[in-house]
Enzyme design. Structure first.
Site, mmCIF file in Angstrom:
data_model
loop_
_atom_site.group_PDB
_atom_site.id
_atom_site.type_symbol
_atom_site.label_atom_id
_atom_site.label_comp_id
_atom_site.label_asym_id
_atom_site.label_seq_id
_atom_site.Cartn_x
_atom_site.Cartn_y
_atom_site.Cartn_z
ATOM 1 N N PRO A 100 89.825 80.101 65.242
ATOM 2 C CA PRO A 100 90.009 80.037 66.690
ATOM 3 C C PRO A 100 88.788 80.464 67.497
ATOM 4 C CG PRO A 100 91.291 81.832 65.717
ATOM 5 C CD PRO A 100 90.801 81.007 64.585
ATOM 6 N N CYS B 238 76.328 40.807 67.754
ATOM 7 C CA CYS B 238 75.152 41.204 68.533
ATOM 8 C C CYS B 238 74.278 39.991 68.848
ATOM 9 C CB CYS B 238 74.339 42.259 67.786
ATOM 10 S SG CYS B 238 73.617 41.663 66.233
ATOM 11 N N CYS C 16 73.380 38.362 65.328
ATOM 12 C CA CYS C 16 74.497 37.674 64.681
ATOM 13 C C CYS C 16 75.040 36.510 65.488
ATOM 14 C CB CYS C 16 75.630 38.669 64.419
ATOM 15 S SG CYS C 16 75.251 39.880 63.138
ATOM 16 N N GLU D 217 79.457 40.163 60.087
ATOM 17 C CA GLU D 217 79.555 38.729 60.324
ATOM 18 C C GLU D 217 78.673 37.951 59.346
ATOM 19 O OE1 GLU D 217 79.121 40.627 64.494
ATOM 20 O OE2 GLU D 217 78.723 41.165 62.391
#
Length: 394
Positions: free
Chosen positions: A305, A80, A89, A57
């Site tokens: 496996p 956040c 932010c 952002e």
């Protein structure tokens, strides 16, 4: 879907594309992308490239500058609202003068968990939640499942024939890999490898296939970082040296591995981790604990496996990416038997997976199985705090 939500989806997909191509793996932070859109034109773009780097952002708003005022901000993850290595932010979004915030999913981090959206709503921004939610959640799934990497995340990738064989029975050491799946599936796996810090195979796979365990088949514009993972082998006694001389690699060995063999690995730029003994020679829990100590966050287990069965039996696999090729081998390398956990973890439900999705990949089928329900998690992370946020509707 109305015109507004159609545009929202288009711009959010562009933000997700930014998030999916960071300069490097962002772990332990989630990959995040952001777009600032004004009058239908993108005026700011941003992506997060890891701990300590600016958030997506912040990058997008800085690029937009004064054009952010009155614009719409698209974020793949909720902004956040707490101080970490970088400033919060959500207050910066408000200060930039953005008039609308469109978010894919709520941040699962308990330090955020809806608080960033609430800051925006209380400041008068129009907030929409849930646009491209499944795509956004898939991108940050390791971060979500591990509660912000309280432990390493474990992928398992298998590729088998229709009758459950991993390889023909005649394979010998050094013959090279025999691919059951097609080129499309192999490209997908190479993209997945680049999201993993470490890719692990067993000693037989290392000796027979001599795998490079890199992401060379990932296209330059693929949805992944450009860096390759660290190759690793699980081998009780290191009867054969790992096939990556001169390249940093890891060897997870049993307690009785001879010292000369471990020294030979170190001489070839490898790191050796002595682990507890386990069903396949090495306890997989010790492997995961060693990776945590090393500061690694995502492990991809590719086989064979016996190694796959040991991680499944220990209940350590978070997501299983299961490829099935449209061939019948009749005989060959198949699944070994293993003991399921006992006691409280013995119930079928505790040892099960939920089917997240299936898809066709060329002539192959791929199924994604998760321990944690993907659909239930997505519903939880698109639940608006306080019920006052517009939700995306299909």
């Amino acid at each position: 879907m109305n015109a507004q939500s159609t545009d929202d989806r288009r711009f959010m997909l562009e933000a997700l594309a930014l998030a999916a191509q960071p300069a490097r793996r962002p772990w332990p932070n989630p990959p995040v992308g952001a777009l600032v859109v004004r009058d239908g034109v993108v005026v700011g773009r941003g992506a997060h490239n890891g701990a300590g780097e600016p958030h997506a952002e912040a990058v997008a708003l800085a690029e937009a500058g004064a054009q952010a005022k009155g614009a719409t901000l698209y974020c793949t993850l909720e902004p956040c609202n707490h101080q970490g290595r970088t400033p919060p932010c959500a207050p910066a979004v408000v200060a930039a003068g953005v008039s609308r915030l469109v978010v894919a999913i709520v941040d699962p981090n308990p330090h955020v968990a809806g608080r960033g959206l609430e800051v925006a709503r209380c400041a008068g921004l129009a907030v929409t939640l849930g646009v491209c939610a499944e795509e956004a959640l898939d991108l940050v799934w390791p971060f979500v499942v591990t509660r912000a990497f309280e432990r390493p995340f474990v992928w398992l990738k298998t590729a088998v024939s229709l009758d459950g064989r991993f390889a023909p029975g005649h394979m010998k050491e050094g013959e090279g890999a025999v691919y059951l799946t097609g080129a499309g599936a192999r490209r997908q796996v190479h993209v997945l490898r680049r999201w993993a810090d470490v890719v692990l195979v067993g000693s037989r796979t290392a000796a027979v296939d001599r795998p490079r365990l890199d992401g060379r088949l990932a296209a330059s514009d693929a949805a992944c970082p450009p860096e390759d993972p660290i190759p690793a082998v699980l081998s009780r006694r290191l009867g054969k040296l790992p096939p990556w001389p001169g390249r940093p690699h890891l060897a997870f060995v049993g307690p009785d591995a001879p010292e000369p063999a471990t020294e030979a690995v170190r001489a070839r730029r490898g790191m050796v981790f002595r682990c507890a003994a386990g069903p396949s020679g090495v306890d997989p829990s010790s492997v995961v604990a060693s990776l945590a100590d090393l500061g690694k966050h995502c492990l991809l287990v590719e086989g064979g496996p016996a190694v796959a069965a040991s991680f499944l039996g220990a209940g350590l696999v978070d997501r299983w990416v299961q490829y099935t090729a449209p061939v019948l081998l009749g005989r060959g390398v198949g699944w070994p038997e293993w003991d399921r956990p006992t006691g409280a973890a013995a119930g079928l439900e505790a040892n099960g997976f939920t089917l997240t999705r299936t898809a066709r990949c060329g002539g192959d089928a791929v199924a994604i199985w998760d321990r944690l329900s993907f659909s239930e998690t997505c519903a939880r992370l698109t639940c608006p705090p306080g019920g006052t946020i517009e939700q995306e509707r299909a």
